[in-house]
Motif scaffolding. Structure first.
Motif, PDB file in Angstrom:
ATOM      1  N   UNK A  66      -0.146   4.378  -6.388  1.00 58.46           N
ATOM      2  CA  UNK A  66       0.457   3.616  -5.309  1.00 58.46           C
ATOM      3  C   UNK A  66       1.178   2.372  -5.784  1.00 58.46           C
ATOM      4  N   UNK A  67       1.028   1.245  -5.012  1.00 55.04           N
ATOM      5  CA  UNK A  67       1.710  -0.006  -5.342  1.00 55.04           C
ATOM      6  C   UNK A  67       1.219  -0.593  -6.656  1.00 55.04           C
ATOM      7  N   UNK A  68      -0.051  -0.365  -6.986  1.00 48.10           N
ATOM      8  CA  UNK A  68      -0.557  -0.876  -8.262  1.00 48.10           C
ATOM      9  C   UNK A  68       0.208  -0.237  -9.422  1.00 48.10           C
TER      10      UNK A  68
ATOM     11  N   UNK B  72      -0.489   3.600   9.284  1.00 51.34           N
ATOM     12  CA  UNK B  72      -1.827   3.027   9.489  1.00 51.34           C
ATOM     13  C   UNK B  72      -1.775   1.718  10.250  1.00 51.34           C
ATOM     14  N   UNK B  73      -0.551   1.177  10.511  1.00 52.72           N
ATOM     15  CA  UNK B  73      -0.405  -0.066  11.252  1.00 52.72           C
ATOM     16  C   UNK B  73      -0.709  -1.297  10.441  1.00 52.72           C
ATOM     17  N   UNK B  74      -0.696  -1.195   9.110  1.00 61.06           N
ATOM     18  CA  UNK B  74      -0.982  -2.340   8.245  1.00 61.06           C
ATOM     19  C   UNK B  74       0.250  -2.673   7.425  1.00 61.06           C
TER      20      UNK B  74
ATOM     21  N   UNK C 258       1.073  -5.014   1.670  1.00 61.55           N
ATOM     22  CA  UNK C 258       0.232  -5.860   0.812  1.00 61.55           C
ATOM     23  C   UNK C 258      -1.227  -5.694   1.165  1.00 61.55           C
ATOM     24  N   UNK C 259      -1.508  -5.431   2.484  1.00 59.17           N
ATOM     25  CA  UNK C 259      -2.882  -5.274   2.915  1.00 59.17           C
ATOM     26  C   UNK C 259      -3.410  -3.874   2.625  1.00 59.17           C
TER      27      UNK C 259
ATOM     28  N   UNK D 229       7.467   5.240  -4.964  1.00 57.46           N
ATOM     29  CA  UNK D 229       6.128   4.703  -4.746  1.00 57.46           C
ATOM     30  C   UNK D 229       6.144   3.650  -3.648  1.00 57.46           C
ATOM     31  N   UNK D 230       7.126   2.760  -3.670  1.00 60.45           N
ATOM     32  CA  UNK D 230       7.223   1.718  -2.651  1.00 60.45           C
ATOM     33  C   UNK D 230       7.552   2.303  -1.281  1.00 60.45           C
ATOM     34  N   UNK D 231       8.430   3.309  -1.282  1.00 58.72           N
ATOM     35  CA  UNK D 231       8.773   3.967  -0.017  1.00 58.72           C
ATOM     36  C   UNK D 231       7.549   4.649   0.576  1.00 58.72           C
ATOM     37  N   UNK D 232       6.775   5.323  -0.261  1.00 51.84           N
ATOM     38  CA  UNK D 232       5.560   5.980   0.210  1.00 51.84           C
ATOM     39  C   UNK D 232       4.549   4.962   0.736  1.00 51.84           C
ATOM     40  N   UNK D 233       4.437   3.824   0.039  1.00 55.13           N
ATOM     41  CA  UNK D 233       3.500   2.792   0.474  1.00 55.13           C
ATOM     42  C   UNK D 233       3.903   2.232   1.832  1.00 55.13           C
ATOM     43  N   UNK D 234       5.208   2.022   2.019  1.00 51.49           N
ATOM     44  CA  UNK D 234       5.687   1.510   3.301  1.00 51.49           C
ATOM     45  C   UNK D 234       5.420   2.516   4.415  1.00 51.49           C
ATOM     46  N   UNK D 235       5.619   3.802   4.128  1.00 54.42           N
ATOM     47  CA  UNK D 235       5.376   4.831   5.134  1.00 54.42           C
ATOM     48  C   UNK D 235       3.897   4.905   5.493  1.00 54.42           C
TER      49      UNK D 235
END
Length: 296
Positions: free
Chosen positions: A233-235, A273-275, A278-279, A262-268
């Motif tokens: 993921x973001x890490x 999840x509504x977060x 960064x959280x 990876x960033x696009x997937x994290x944003x999706x």
């Protein structure tokens, strides 16, 4: 029994044009990368599609003259698959044995050769009449250095059946096909020929470019900087960003694409999840398969 050896009925003669049509095979052209036997076996185990593309070109359709010839000889060839009457079989067996007896290293007397011919005709009575053609005489002369037994002669005769059956099947297909109407088609203009060539060249270039890109991703898509093993993921995206200055060429290009994904997937995932991303850093570990699925 007469001293005159009966030749029997010959199979119909096939012209060179019809023979060429019987033996014609299509051609194929492969675009894209080839693969070794090991790579092919591994790909088939994975269930992956074959790389590149194969265009198969079928042979030209036969001409009207060739089709007419096939139609005219087909009845005689089909009749050759039916057993002959006892007299024809006996006369053909005698013809074969007397001819072979003069060529082997251990010839019999004429009477002994005729006696063996009688035995051969008796046990081979049910074979197709086409095997008694004189072409089989020549096959026996090439195959036998010594006088074979009756059982061996039957095996040699039976070996002629499948090639005859294959030839009849091909003649039947040609007889049932439509003639080649190439001469009736509108002749292509030079512009149309050039247009079609360009379409094929563009398609080939597109396929080669796609293959090169897949090769780049396959080679560099799983690169992991030292210390980033196990990250997802973001890490992992952040670890790749820190390692970017030391990269160049294809490795840098593919890694930048990987970071963006990876960033696009994290944003999706964060949106679903509504977060905020960064959280959601810790939760990226639960979706580590996303990147692999995209870059695989």
């Amino acid at each position: 029994m007469s001293n005159v050896v009966t030749t029997g009925t010959r199979l119909p003669t096939i012209s060179r044009d019809l023979n060429d049509a019987l033996t014609a095979r299509g051609s194929e052209t492969r675009f894209g990368p080839s693969e070794s036997a090991e790579e092919r076996n591994a790909r088939m185990r994975r269930g992956d599609p074959a790389p590149g593309m194969v265009i198969r070109i079928h042979p030209d359709r036969p001409s009207a003259r060739v089709i007419a010839e096939a139609q005219s000889i087909l009845p005689a060839l089909e009749a050759a698959m039916r057993p002959a009457n006892a007299r024809v079989v006996l006369e053909a067996a005698e013809r074969m044995l007397i001819s072979l007896n003069g060529a082997v290293a251990n010839p019999f007397s004429v009477d002994a050769a005729r006696a063996r011919a009688c035995l051969l005709a008796d046990v081979a009575q049910d074979l197709p009449s086409g095997v008694w053609d004189q072409s089989t005489d020549r096959a026996l002369l090439r195959a036998c250095k010594f006088m074979p037994s009756v059982a061996e002669l039957v095996e040699l005769l039976e070996a002629q059946i499948q090639p005859l059956r294959d030839k009849i099947a091909k003649v039947r297909m040609i007889a049932a096909s439509g003639p080649d109407r190439t001469e009736d088609r509108e002749r292509l203009t030079p512009e149309e020929i050039q247009r079609r060539r360009k379409i094929l060249a563009d398609h080939k270039a597109e396929l080669e470019a796609q293959t090169r890109e897949e090769d780049r991703i396959r080679k560099h898509g799983n690169h992991t900087p030292a210390g980033a093993e196990g990250l997802t993921g973001l890490d992992l995206a952040n670890a790749l960003k820190r390692a970017l200055p030391a990269m160049s060429g294809d490795l840098r290009d593919v890694t930048e694409q990987r970071i963006a994904m990876l960033e696009q997937n994290a944003a999706l995932i964060a949106h679903l999840s509504g977060e905020k991303p960064a959280e959601n850093s810790q939760k990226q570990h639960d979706f580590s398969g996303t990147e692999t699925a995209i870059l695989a």
